[in-house]
Design an enzyme around this catalytic site. Structure first.
Site, short mmCIF file in Angstrom:
data_model
loop_
_atom_site.label_atom_id
_atom_site.label_comp_id
_atom_site.label_asym_id
_atom_site.label_seq_id
_atom_site.Cartn_x
_atom_site.Cartn_y
_atom_site.Cartn_z
N VAL A 63 -124.16 22.48 75.78
CA VAL A 63 -123.02 21.33 76.89
C VAL A 63 -122.55 21.19 76.50
O VAL A 63 -122.18 21.65 76.00
CB VAL A 63 -124.49 20.15 76.74
CG1 VAL A 63 -123.70 18.76 77.28
CG2 VAL A 63 -126.07 19.99 76.03
N GLY A 108 -117.67 19.56 73.92
CA GLY A 108 -119.51 21.10 74.28
C GLY A 108 -120.21 20.95 72.84
O GLY A 108 -119.20 21.01 71.59
N LYS A 109 -121.34 21.54 72.70
CA LYS A 109 -121.73 21.68 71.54
C LYS A 109 -123.12 22.53 71.98
O LYS A 109 -123.22 22.72 73.32
CB LYS A 109 -122.68 20.63 71.23
CG LYS A 109 -122.87 20.37 70.04
CD LYS A 109 -121.55 20.31 68.62
CE LYS A 109 -121.91 20.26 67.22
NZ LYS A 109 -121.17 19.77 66.70
N GLY A 110 -123.47 23.62 70.77
CA GLY A 110 -125.23 24.09 71.40
C GLY A 110 -125.37 24.20 70.15
O GLY A 110 -125.45 23.59 69.27
#
Ligand code: NAD
Length: 419
Positions: A63, A108-110
């Site tokens: 994201v 962001g992050k994943g």
């Protein structure tokens, strides 16, 4: 479909905090709408081969929440509980975290929904390479820069960087941070989040008249964040009376021997069977009477159910999102000071920023320089929050959101909304 505050919980809680600060800032409805929607949510399948030869398929997420202040920035989590909702909330927090310490990054992050405990190193490598390959077009030093999070390591970052570099046919260390030092990592990155937790805690403790030599500390989680926080608190003369990990909690009113606990968990990969303290439940650990309580595991640790029983004077959120809004209200009523996640654990992303800058310069700093710049960055911004608290009679959390939202909104207004 976009995730919204109504259908979800972790992201919904995150929005609650945002709205409180947005109200105090008098933020208009249009800006609120923009800032409460992620820019981009990516979901994809990760087929991979087990060592036995069989194929399985996991789900991967990235994201990219906001780009107003720079490339997206945020870790990758490998955990069975990873969902789009959780990754979105974590990307949302990254946006404010980068802004609160004034880094030129968005958020962001994943994540990958998997249980690394059931996977071999070869299997983790294959998952990581496929995860990176799926994201080649949308990550990069000027687009989105991942990093480690729960269950992801410098080795995993090395595989990510190698896969990306192979695809773009160019060595690109700045595509990811938290790498091993040998291939472009920064000195001081591994312990940076824990170091940041202690820097923020010690500063706030001083303001509260709590001396390190007499302070009793409890730490939940003994991974990257909790372990280094424990080590650095102990080095400053604090007494760590409780520690825990996913296998259990340990209490010793005289103080746990932290170097021994670190050696034990290094040897056994967790604290199960550690004899340096009385074994108690993870729930009991949180309610121990102490000066400073550091949640350094996962989200939603403090809820309406247990918040009234918390007996700490100061909570320093090493983890992201450990306090639900209901628990936060109870802490406010009880007079427990909370240094919020977006400030308390920003040490990691700050040194990630230093790593990204060093990679791009091709010139690497000494550890002393990294640590000094980290301390300066965190304290400059923590002091700004403390000033907002004094002026607006609010909490450090609301002050942190106010400062961060103000910085992101300024960037957004200067760039303009391409509508
Ligand atoms: P990690 O995987 O290294 O460690 C997590 C620790 O929490 C482990 O010791 C695990 O056993 C423990 N744990 C898990 N469930 C638990 C439970 N129910 N009770 C007690 N302990 C439990 O992860 P980490 O990198 O240390 O991250 C911890 C938290 O800090 C996460 O919320 C993460 O998002 C946040 N964080 C990490 C960084 C970083 O640089 N690593 C930066 C900012 C924030």
């Amino acid at each position: 479909m976009t995730t919204t505050a109504r259908d979800v919980s972790v992201f919904g809680d995150a929005i609650t905090y945002f709205n409180e600060a947005a109200d105090l800032l008098g933020l208009d409805a249009g800006m609120r709408a923009i800032l409460t929607h992620p820019s981009r949510q990516i979901i994809f399948s990760i087929p991979f081969q087990r060592d036995t030869g069989e194929f399985e398929v996991y789900t991967g997420y990235r994201v990219q929440y906001n780009f107003a202040r720079g490339p997206a920035k945020g870790g990758i989590r490998y955990h069975p509980g990873v969902t789009l909702d959780e990754v979105t909330a974590l990307a949302f927090w990254m946006t404010w975290k980068c802004a609160v310490v004034d880094l030129p990054f968005g958020g962001g992050k994943g994540g990958v929904t998997c249980d690394p405990a059931t996977l071999s190193q070869n299997e983790i490598e294959r998952i990581t390479r496929r995860y990176a390959a799926e994201l080649v077009e949308v990550v990069g030093p000027d687009k989105d820069v991942p990093a480690p999070d729960v269950n992801t390591t410098p080795q995993i970052m090395a595989w990510f960087m190698d896969t990306y570099s192979m695809h773009v046919r160019q060595n690109t260390p700045g595509v990811v941070t938290g790498k091993p030092i040998e291939i472009g990592g920064s000195r001081g990155r591994t312990e940076a989040t824990g170091r940041g937790v202690t820097i923020c805690a010690l500063d706030q403790m001083e303001k509260m008249g709590l001396k390190p030599e007499t302070a009793r500390i409890v730490i939940q989680g003994f991974g990257n964040v909790g372990l280094y926080a424990a080590k650095l608190f102990a080095e400053r003369g604090c007494t760590i009376i409780g520690i825990s990990d996913v296998t259990g909690a340990y209490h010793n009113p005289k103080g746990i021997d932290i170097p021994a606990a670190i050696a034990y968990s290094g040897k056994h990969h967790n604290l199960a069977g550690f004899t340096g303290g009385e074994k108690i439940s993870n729930a009991e650990l949180l309610t121990l009477e102490c000066d400073v309580l550091v949640p350094a595991a996962l989200e939603k640790v403090f809820t309406a159910e247990n918040a009234t029983q918390i007996r700490a004077k100061l909570i320093v959120e090493g983890a992201n999102g450990p306090t639900t809004p209901e628990a936060d209200r109870i802490f406010r009523e009880k007079g427990i000071i909370v240094i919020p996640d977006i400030m308390a654990n920003a040490g990691g992303v700050t040194v990630s920023y230093f790593e990204w800058a060093q990679d791009r310069m091709g010139y690497f700093w000494k550890e002393k320089e990294v640590n000094e710049r980290l301390q300066e960055t965190l304290l400059d911004n923590l002091h700004e929050l403390q000033a907002i608290v004094a002026e607006r009679k609010t909490t450090l959390r609301t002050a942190a959101y106010m400062l961060a939202i103000d910085r992101v909104v300024k960037a957004l207004r200067l760039r303009g909304v391409y509508a």
